[in-house]
Motif scaffolding. Structure first.
Motif, short mmCIF file in Angstrom:
data_model
loop_
_atom_site.label_atom_id
_atom_site.label_comp_id
_atom_site.label_asym_id
_atom_site.label_seq_id
_atom_site.Cartn_x
_atom_site.Cartn_y
_atom_site.Cartn_z
N ALA A 115 38.75 38.53 50.06
CA ALA A 115 38.07 38.41 49.13
C ALA A 115 37.28 38.40 48.22
O ALA A 115 37.55 37.24 47.11
CB ALA A 115 37.19 38.06 50.71
N ALA A 116 37.22 39.76 47.24
CA ALA A 116 36.83 40.19 46.32
C ALA A 116 38.49 40.09 45.74
O ALA A 116 37.58 39.92 44.57
CB ALA A 116 36.95 41.97 46.31
N MET A 117 39.67 40.33 45.94
CA MET A 117 40.20 39.51 45.17
C MET A 117 40.94 38.44 44.63
O MET A 117 40.97 37.78 43.49
CB MET A 117 41.25 40.35 45.96
CG MET A 117 41.69 42.04 45.98
SD MET A 117 41.73 42.82 44.18
CE MET A 117 40.13 43.93 44.43
N VAL A 118 40.32 37.55 45.84
CA VAL A 118 40.42 36.12 45.22
C VAL A 118 39.03 36.17 45.11
O VAL A 118 39.13 35.20 43.46
CB VAL A 118 40.03 35.54 46.89
CG1 VAL A 118 39.96 33.95 46.39
CG2 VAL A 118 41.67 35.44 47.54
N ALA A 119 37.93 36.56 44.93
CA ALA A 119 36.88 36.13 43.49
C ALA A 119 37.68 36.60 42.32
O ALA A 119 36.44 35.97 41.16
CB ALA A 119 35.73 37.25 44.67
N GLN A 120 37.67 37.44 42.34
CA GLN A 120 38.47 37.80 40.65
C GLN A 120 39.19 37.01 40.65
O GLN A 120 38.76 36.57 38.79
CB GLN A 120 39.68 39.29 41.27
CG GLN A 120 39.07 40.00 39.43
CD GLN A 120 40.29 41.61 39.78
OE1 GLN A 120 39.86 42.26 40.35
NE2 GLN A 120 40.20 41.78 38.40
N VAL A 121 40.04 36.40 40.48
CA VAL A 121 41.35 35.76 40.26
C VAL A 121 40.42 34.23 39.98
O VAL A 121 40.44 33.73 38.55
CB VAL A 121 42.50 35.40 41.18
CG1 VAL A 121 43.06 34.44 40.50
CG2 VAL A 121 43.26 36.59 41.23
N LYS A 122 39.43 34.11 40.86
CA LYS A 122 39.01 33.06 40.22
C LYS A 122 37.78 33.19 39.32
O LYS A 122 37.84 32.15 38.80
CB LYS A 122 37.54 32.46 41.46
CG LYS A 122 38.16 31.74 43.05
CD LYS A 122 37.14 31.72 44.12
CE LYS A 122 38.01 30.96 45.06
NZ LYS A 122 37.62 30.27 46.15
N ALA A 123 36.93 34.44 38.99
CA ALA A 123 36.22 34.48 37.97
C ALA A 123 37.24 34.18 36.59
O ALA A 123 36.04 34.23 35.90
CB ALA A 123 35.62 36.12 37.58
N GLU A 124 38.72 35.54 36.87
CA GLU A 124 39.68 34.96 35.69
C GLU A 124 39.59 33.71 34.87
O GLU A 124 40.41 33.05 33.85
CB GLU A 124 41.01 35.11 36.38
CG GLU A 124 40.51 37.23 35.74
CD GLU A 124 41.96 37.57 36.89
OE1 GLU A 124 42.44 37.53 36.87
OE2 GLU A 124 41.54 38.84 36.40
N PHE A 125 40.11 32.78 36.64
CA PHE A 125 40.32 31.45 36.20
C PHE A 125 38.81 30.57 35.66
O PHE A 125 39.16 29.54 34.64
CB PHE A 125 40.00 30.45 37.12
CG PHE A 125 41.60 30.31 37.37
CD1 PHE A 125 42.59 30.20 36.79
CD2 PHE A 125 41.94 30.77 39.29
CE1 PHE A 125 44.18 30.21 37.04
CE2 PHE A 125 43.55 30.24 39.24
CZ PHE A 125 44.83 30.30 38.51
N ASP A 126 37.71 30.91 36.11
CA ASP A 126 36.47 29.80 34.94
C ASP A 126 36.48 30.65 33.87
O ASP A 126 35.72 29.88 33.11
CB ASP A 126 35.19 30.92 36.31
CG ASP A 126 35.34 30.29 37.57
OD1 ASP A 126 35.89 28.87 37.54
OD2 ASP A 126 34.52 30.18 38.04
N ALA A 127 36.49 31.71 33.16
CA ALA A 127 36.65 32.55 32.27
C ALA A 127 37.21 31.52 31.43
O ALA A 127 37.61 31.55 30.34
CB ALA A 127 36.75 34.07 32.16
#
Length: 75
Positions: free
Chosen positions: A42-54
């Motif tokens: 879940a933390a790794m997926v959240a990190q990828v989502k944050a990169e997409f948002d940025a």
């Protein structure tokens, strides 16, 4: 539409890769990193989502119109 499909595929791959990685790590190693076996993916997926948002924010900031000086307009 294709962007959403692409992102769903990337998030699914990130989750799968995180689960495979967690399978090779001990609980002690995960705890040293501050994760549990359940929270790692879940933390790794959240990190990828944050990169997409940025990336979306950066693209939106660069998508603005640039001012054109009157001297640059054709006569």
């Amino acid at each position: 539409m294709l962007k959403k499909i692409y992102r769903a595929m990337v998030l699914a791959q990130a989750s799968s890769a995180a689960n495979r990685t967690a399978a090779y790590l001990s609980d002690h190693q995960l705890n040293d990193w501050g994760y549990t076996r359940g929270s790692f993916a879940a933390a790794m997926v959240a990190q990828v989502k944050a990169e997409f948002d940025a990336a979306d924010k950066a693209q939106a900031a660069n998508a603005g119109f640039q001012a054109v000086a009157f001297s640059e307009l054709p006569a």
